[in-house]
Design an enzyme around this catalytic site. Structure first.
Site, PDB file in Angstrom:
ATOM      1  N   LYS A  84      14.416 -10.160  13.545  1.00  0.00           N
ATOM      2  CA  LYS A  84      14.561  -8.715  13.735  1.00  0.00           C
ATOM      3  C   LYS A  84      14.390  -8.367  15.209  1.00  0.00           C
ATOM      4  CE  LYS A  84      12.630  -4.360  11.896  1.00  0.00           C
ATOM      5  NZ  LYS A  84      11.603  -3.790  10.991  1.00  0.00           N
ATOM      6  N   SER A 108      13.170  -0.508   7.673  1.00  0.00           N
ATOM      7  CA  SER A 108      13.920  -0.629   8.909  1.00  0.00           C
ATOM      8  C   SER A 108      14.525  -2.021   9.136  1.00  0.00           C
ATOM      9  CB  SER A 108      13.010  -0.287  10.088  1.00  0.00           C
ATOM     10  OG  SER A 108      11.934  -1.207  10.186  1.00  0.00           O
ATOM     11  N   SER A 146       9.071  -1.752   5.370  1.00  0.00           N
ATOM     12  CA  SER A 146      10.309  -2.107   6.081  1.00  0.00           C
ATOM     13  C   SER A 146      10.820  -3.514   5.832  1.00  0.00           C
ATOM     14  CB  SER A 146      10.120  -1.896   7.589  1.00  0.00           C
ATOM     15  OG  SER A 146      10.102  -0.531   7.889  1.00  0.00           O
TER      16      SER A 146
END
Length: 482
Positions: free
Chosen positions: A74, A149, A173
């Site tokens: 990420k 996210s 997330s």
């Protein structure tokens, strides 16, 4: 694509690690423009890593545990020499001068870095729609969001663009996008994995964890990235068990608590409720004891979270002032004007909204009414969990109230967007480990996730229960085609 299938390919001499990695990049090049799961790929570095693993295999050297496994990161986790943008204009050109502890441990364990995945800007969102680099699509339906996210990480795993990915979880997330994309997402105990190199959002809530296709792959990654780190004072100095050795234990007699408040919430979609309750029946058939428990303040978690997390964010993001690093506006006649314009131009709407909420909650005259009260409720939520774990071993809830929603549904309705984290934020507030696993599909063919929450440092227990369920249920028989 999972670790076991890749190892069979490699060790049966069907393909070299380099060939497998090249095939993945070909797939990414052809199909990811439709999904937009990656912000950038690191092909040259990945090929070099693959060649090193192939040499170890050729000369029959001892292999590290994750040798040849292709992993995505990420893009709010620092990778040395590679852009770490947080999907924001503020950090668009920032190249990290050091490697995060979690990613460093992955590469030391033989993992291969494929690139950096898309996310909501600064990890603030539940749909991966606020990224500077565009919206990510859900591989099960490209008109829908992958969650957030860590939407890019979950979408890349579901689409077969990597074997596993690393995300961060501040209020759900990792677990929420895992639920939307039909994959496994694990948030460890707060402090189990070092946060060194994770760009801070809310420091008392943030935690790094894996997103994978199988529970066993999540267990492998967790084992590799866990452990004490001198660079992170919040990282726990506790022994790290080999989670793989616990996966196949019988769950006969395991006490699973069904949180009453979750299943009675009016926002819970009936199809999600039905699917998760079918999962409960399956656990019972496998020998688990099902017990209804009450956590009276569970549903207060979302309001509590949206005071505490923005408050911490407003402090953490104060460092982006256009002076030392990050975006700097060319306008401004003085330092104050330049800083103000840099932040106004560098941050997107959602990030600015949360900074303003947090600044207000911390301001003189309001901190007692909002921030301090939220911290008191946080303590009460943790006490509810403590009381529940006096009666049961594991807690079970839906991961999300709904399945993946259409792009644009909540762009202008942030409060409705925030409610998608309703069932995940309490575990963050209490610092507890939690995992999302697929448990079924709705009538639109969209995945439904089930969440298991464990007591502090009891990842082994939730991984065991999740693995037994996964093997028995075989929910994901085929990966999405798009």
């Amino acid at each position: 694509m999972n670790f076991n299938s890749l190892r069979k390919e490699i060790f049966s001499n069907n393909a070299s690690v380099k060939e497998l990695v090249n095939d993945i990049f070909t797939n990414i090049d052809h199909k990811d423009p439709e999904i937009n799961s990656y912000i950038c790929t690191t092909k040259d570095n990945a090929i070099a890593q693959a060649e090193n693993i192939d040499k170890l295999i050729q000369f029959k050297e001892k292999l590290p545990p994750l040798a040849g496994m292709p992993i995505a990161i990420k893009d709010n986790i620092c990778t040395k020499g590679v852009a770490t943008t947080c999907a924001s204009k503020m950090l668009k050109n920032f190249v990290a001068p050091y490697e995060s502890t979690a990613s460093s441990k992955l590469w030391s364990s033989g993992g291969i870095c494929l690139g950096k995945t898309n996310l909501d800007e600064f990890a603030m969102g539940s749909s991966t729609e606020t990224s500077l680099f565009g919206v990510t699509s859900n591989p099960w339906d490209i008109n829908r969001v992958p969650g957030g996210s860590s939407g890019g990480s979950a979408a890349s795993v579901a689409a077969g663009f990597c074997a596993a990915a690393i995300g961060s979880d501040t209020g759900g997330s990792i677990r929420q996008p895992a639920s939307f994309c039909g994959v496994v997402g694990l948030k460890p105990t707060y402090g189990r994995v070092s946060r060194w190199g994770l760009v801070a959002f809310a420091s008392s809530l943030d935690q790094i964890g894996p997103i994978t296709n199988t529970v066993s792959d999540a267990a492998e990654i967790l084992y590799s990235i866990s452990g004490k780190d001198p660079f992170d004072s919040t990282c726990l100095d506790k022994p790290v068990p080999n989670y793989l050795t616990h996966l196949n234990k019988s769950i006969k007699g395991l006490k699973i608590g069904i949180i009453k408040e979750c299943f009675e919430h009016p926002g819970l979609n009936p199809e999600v409720k039905e699917s998760v309750l079918s999962g409960v029946d399956r656990f019972q058939a496998l020998g688990a004891e099902i017990i209804e428990v009450e956590c009276p303040r569970f549903n207060d978690g979302i309001a509590t979270y949206y005071v505490i997390a923005p408050s911490e964010a407003s402090a953490n993001l104060a460092r982006y002032d256009g002076v030392k690093y990050g975006y700097r506006s060319n306008d401004g006649s003085n330092l104050i004007d330049m800083t103000s314009k840099s932040r106004a131009e560098g941050f997107g709407d959602e990030v600015q909204r949360r900074i303003l909420i947090g600044t207000y909650a911390l301001s003189a005259g309001y901190s007692d009414a909002y921030y301090k009260k939220a911290q008191k409720v946080r303590t009460l939520i943790r006490k509810d969990f403590d009381n529940a774990f006096n009666k049961v071993d594991v807690l079970l809830t839906p991961t999300c109230p709904t399945t993946a929603f259409l792009k644009g549904d909540f762009v202008n309705d942030p409060l409705s967007m925030y409610l998608s984290d309703l069932l995940t934020v309490p575990a963050n507030l209490a610092g507890l480990p939690a995992i999302s696993i697929p448990c079924g599909f709705d009538t639109k063919g969209l995945p439904i996730g089930m969440q298991l929450i464990g007591n502090v440092l009891e990842e082994d227990r939730i991984l065991n229960a999740a693995n037994i369920f996964e093997i028995d249920a075989q929910v994901i028989k085929n990966r999405p085609s798009f």
